[in-house]
Design a protein around this motif. Structure first.
Motif, PDB file in Angstrom:
ATOM      1  N   PRO A   1       0.820  -1.212   0.000  1.00 40.33           N
ATOM      2  CA  PRO A   1       0.000   0.000   0.000  1.00 40.33           C
ATOM      3  C   PRO A   1       0.854   1.262   0.000  1.00 40.33           C
ATOM      4  O   PRO A   1       1.982   1.261   0.493  1.00 40.33           O
ATOM      5  CB  PRO A   1      -0.795  -0.114   1.303  1.00 40.33           C
ATOM      6  N   ALA A   2       0.307   2.331  -0.553  1.00 38.06           N
ATOM      7  CA  ALA A   2       0.983   3.630  -0.515  1.00 38.06           C
ATOM      8  C   ALA A   2       1.021   4.089   0.929  1.00 38.06           C
ATOM      9  O   ALA A   2       0.123   3.800   1.714  1.00 38.06           O
ATOM     10  CB  ALA A   2       0.233   4.634  -1.375  1.00 38.06           C
ATOM     11  N   GLY A   3       2.088   4.790   1.287  1.00 31.21           N
ATOM     12  CA  GLY A   3       2.198   5.325   2.637  1.00 31.21           C
ATOM     13  C   GLY A   3       3.497   4.916   3.295  1.00 31.21           C
ATOM     14  O   GLY A   3       4.387   4.352   2.654  1.00 31.21           O
ATOM     15  N   PRO A   4       3.617   5.193   4.587  1.00 30.09           N
ATOM     16  CA  PRO A   4       4.866   4.905   5.299  1.00 30.09           C
ATOM     17  C   PRO A   4       5.170   3.413   5.374  1.00 30.09           C
ATOM     18  O   PRO A   4       4.270   2.597   5.551  1.00 30.09           O
ATOM     19  CB  PRO A   4       4.632   5.481   6.699  1.00 30.09           C
ATOM     20  N   SER A   5       6.445   3.093   5.229  1.00 35.86           N
ATOM     21  CA  SER A   5       6.860   1.684   5.253  1.00 35.86           C
ATOM     22  C   SER A   5       7.430   1.274   6.600  1.00 35.86           C
ATOM     23  O   SER A   5       7.555   0.083   6.869  1.00 35.86           O
ATOM     24  CB  SER A   5       7.912   1.434   4.171  1.00 35.86           C
TER      25      SER A   5
ATOM     26  N   SER B   1       2.969   5.373  -4.291  1.00 37.45           N
ATOM     27  CA  SER B   1       1.697   4.787  -4.736  1.00 37.45           C
ATOM     28  C   SER B   1       1.709   3.283  -4.440  1.00 37.45           C
ATOM     29  O   SER B   1       2.752   2.700  -4.168  1.00 37.45           O
ATOM     30  CB  SER B   1       1.484   5.024  -6.231  1.00 37.45           C
ATOM     31  N   GLU B   2       0.535   2.695  -4.512  1.00 35.81           N
ATOM     32  CA  GLU B   2       0.417   1.246  -4.308  1.00 35.81           C
ATOM     33  C   GLU B   2       1.235   0.525  -5.375  1.00 35.81           C
ATOM     34  O   GLU B   2       1.254   0.932  -6.537  1.00 35.81           O
ATOM     35  CB  GLU B   2      -1.061   0.849  -4.392  1.00 35.81           C
ATOM     36  N   PHE B   3       1.922  -0.552  -4.960  1.00 36.49           N
ATOM     37  CA  PHE B   3       2.784  -1.281  -5.896  1.00 36.49           C
ATOM     38  C   PHE B   3       2.493  -2.779  -5.825  1.00 36.49           C
ATOM     39  O   PHE B   3       2.596  -3.381  -4.757  1.00 36.49           O
ATOM     40  CB  PHE B   3       4.262  -1.034  -5.561  1.00 36.49           C
TER      41      PHE B   3
END
Length: 150
Positions: free
Chosen positions: A65-69, A97-99
């Motif tokens: 998901p997009a956002g902090p990892s 972005s979502e990958f």
């Protein structure tokens, strides 16, 4: 060896049929007082999550998901190896972005396996399944018992 000896003592029990169907990594469950559904229910409670391994076949799609990892900026190389767009926000890597990292039916790449491990994502599961049933001297697929009268 035990089935061979059992067949010699009890030739009518059908143990030779059972022995001829033993291939690969299998286990036996001896059940005399329960139904197949009961066994499946118990086995279903003992499924374990597993990390992705390089070369393993993906059984489902998985997207990051997009956002902090949660990973620090020194580890951007893992994302760059997979051409994943990232940026640094508040001292951690954030996905732009979502990958889609795993695609059903495709093999897991070495880079994807390492990245999923770093992110703590365990996308695979393993456990036991009932594949064959031995009853009254016959061996047949467990799916035969799933057939209903409807």
């Amino acid at each position: 060896k035990g089935l061979e000896m059992g067949h010699a003592v009890h030739p009518d029990a059908g143990l030779d049929v059972l022995r001829s169907n033993i291939r690969g990594n299998i286990g036996f469950i001896f059940a005399t007082n329960c139904q197949l559904d009961d066994i499946r229910e118990i086995l279903g409670k003992h499924v374990r999550d597993s990390s992705a391994k390089s070369g393993q076949m993906a059984k489902a799609n998985l997207s990051l998901p997009a956002g902090p990892s949660g990973m620090d900026p020194s580890q951007t190389a893992f994302f760059q190896a997979l051409n994943i767009g990232t940026k640094i926000v508040k001292g951690q890597i954030e996905l732009v972005s979502e990958f889609p990292i795993l695609k059903q039916g495709e093999r897991v790449s070495p880079s994807a396996a390492v990245l999923l491990g770093k992110l703590g994502i365990r996308p695979f599961q393993y456990g036991m399944e009932v594949e064959q049933v031995f009853q009254d001297g016959s061996v047949f697929p467990a799916a035969v018992l799933d057939i209903s009268d409807d």
